[in-house]
Scaffold this motif. Sequence first.
Motif, PDB file in Angstrom:
ATOM      1  N   ARG A  37       1.053  -1.815  -0.104  1.00 36.37           N
ATOM      2  CA  ARG A  37       0.018   0.376   0.169  1.00 36.37           C
ATOM      3  C   ARG A  37       1.251   1.325  -0.006  1.00 36.37           C
ATOM      4  NH1 ARG A  37      -2.659  -0.510   5.799  1.00 36.37           N
ATOM      5  NH2 ARG A  37      -1.057   0.480   7.619  1.00 36.37           N
ATOM      6  N   ALA A  39       0.001   5.158   0.973  1.00 32.30           N
ATOM      7  CA  ALA A  39      -0.678   6.343   1.834  1.00 32.30           C
ATOM      8  C   ALA A  39      -0.102   7.454   1.300  1.00 32.30           C
ATOM      9  CB  ALA A  39      -0.614   6.315   3.833  1.00 32.30           C
ATOM     10  N   GLU A  87      -5.019   5.158   9.538  1.00 31.16           N
ATOM     11  CA  GLU A  87      -3.999   4.839   9.036  1.00 31.16           C
ATOM     12  C   GLU A  87      -3.968   3.967   7.835  1.00 31.16           C
ATOM     13  OE1 GLU A  87      -4.412   5.351  12.196  1.00 31.16           O
ATOM     14  OE2 GLU A  87      -3.647   4.242  13.309  1.00 31.16           O
ATOM     15  N   ASP A  88      -5.032   3.662   7.878  1.00 29.96           N
ATOM     16  CA  ASP A  88      -5.313   2.433   6.962  1.00 29.96           C
ATOM     17  C   ASP A  88      -5.012   3.241   5.171  1.00 29.96           C
ATOM     18  OD1 ASP A  88      -6.457  -0.105   9.045  1.00 29.96           O
ATOM     19  OD2 ASP A  88      -4.429   0.023   8.551  1.00 29.96           O
ATOM     20  N   THR A  89      -5.778   4.188   5.303  1.00 31.92           N
ATOM     21  CA  THR A  89      -6.068   5.112   3.850  1.00 31.92           C
ATOM     22  C   THR A  89      -4.644   4.679   3.198  1.00 31.92           C
ATOM     23  OG1 THR A  89      -7.420   6.306   5.135  1.00 31.92           O
ATOM     24  CG2 THR A  89      -6.621   7.126   3.245  1.00 31.92           C
ATOM     25  N   ALA A  90      -4.890   4.436   2.066  1.00 31.64           N
ATOM     26  CA  ALA A  90      -3.867   4.257   0.785  1.00 31.64           C
ATOM     27  C   ALA A  90      -4.415   3.220  -0.241  1.00 31.64           C
ATOM     28  CB  ALA A  90      -3.116   3.341   1.374  1.00 31.64           C
ATOM     29  N   GLN A 109      -8.317   2.562  -4.004  1.00 29.36           N
ATOM     30  CA  GLN A 109      -8.034   2.849  -3.407  1.00 29.36           C
ATOM     31  C   GLN A 109      -8.870   2.547  -2.398  1.00 29.36           C
ATOM     32  OE1 GLN A 109      -6.274   6.352  -3.113  1.00 29.36           O
ATOM     33  NE2 GLN A 109      -7.317   5.762  -0.895  1.00 29.36           N
ATOM     34  N   THR A 111     -10.548   3.910   1.677  1.00 32.56           N
ATOM     35  CA  THR A 111     -10.313   5.565   2.702  1.00 32.56           C
ATOM     36  C   THR A 111     -11.369   4.930   3.799  1.00 32.56           C
ATOM     37  OG1 THR A 111     -10.134   6.583   0.543  1.00 32.56           O
ATOM     38  CG2 THR A 111     -11.223   7.869   2.916  1.00 32.56           C
TER      39      THR A 111
END
Length: 114
Positions: A37, A39, A87-90, A109, A111
């Motif tokens: 991933r 970010a 913080e897993d958004t990537a 993606q 989010t």
Amino acid sequence: QVQLVESGGGLVQPGGSLRLSCVASGSIFSHVMSWYRRAPGKEREYVAFISGGGTTNYADSVKGRFTISRDNSKNTVSLQMNSLKPEDTAVYYCRATLGSFVYWGQGTQVTVSS
């Protein structure tokens, strides 16, 4: 040559779940399949891998929350993501490796936001 297509990304609230899938254009029976991933503003980072024999490994940041699996009959690898955090958004990428051959998907993606 193996082409990889990821799907399953989207917008989810913190604590929610998503399941990513990666479908390969050919057999991936012997390939090591991985998820990475990237970010926003950061380098691409390793998330998890599964070997041809089913051995799995996870980054510390996702251990206990994410599960990687594969279905060789469908040329598919999946990433079940639970207890998602902002913080897993990537953008999540699928990778197939066989010897010196490395193939990447285009990414999907994810989010995590309220």
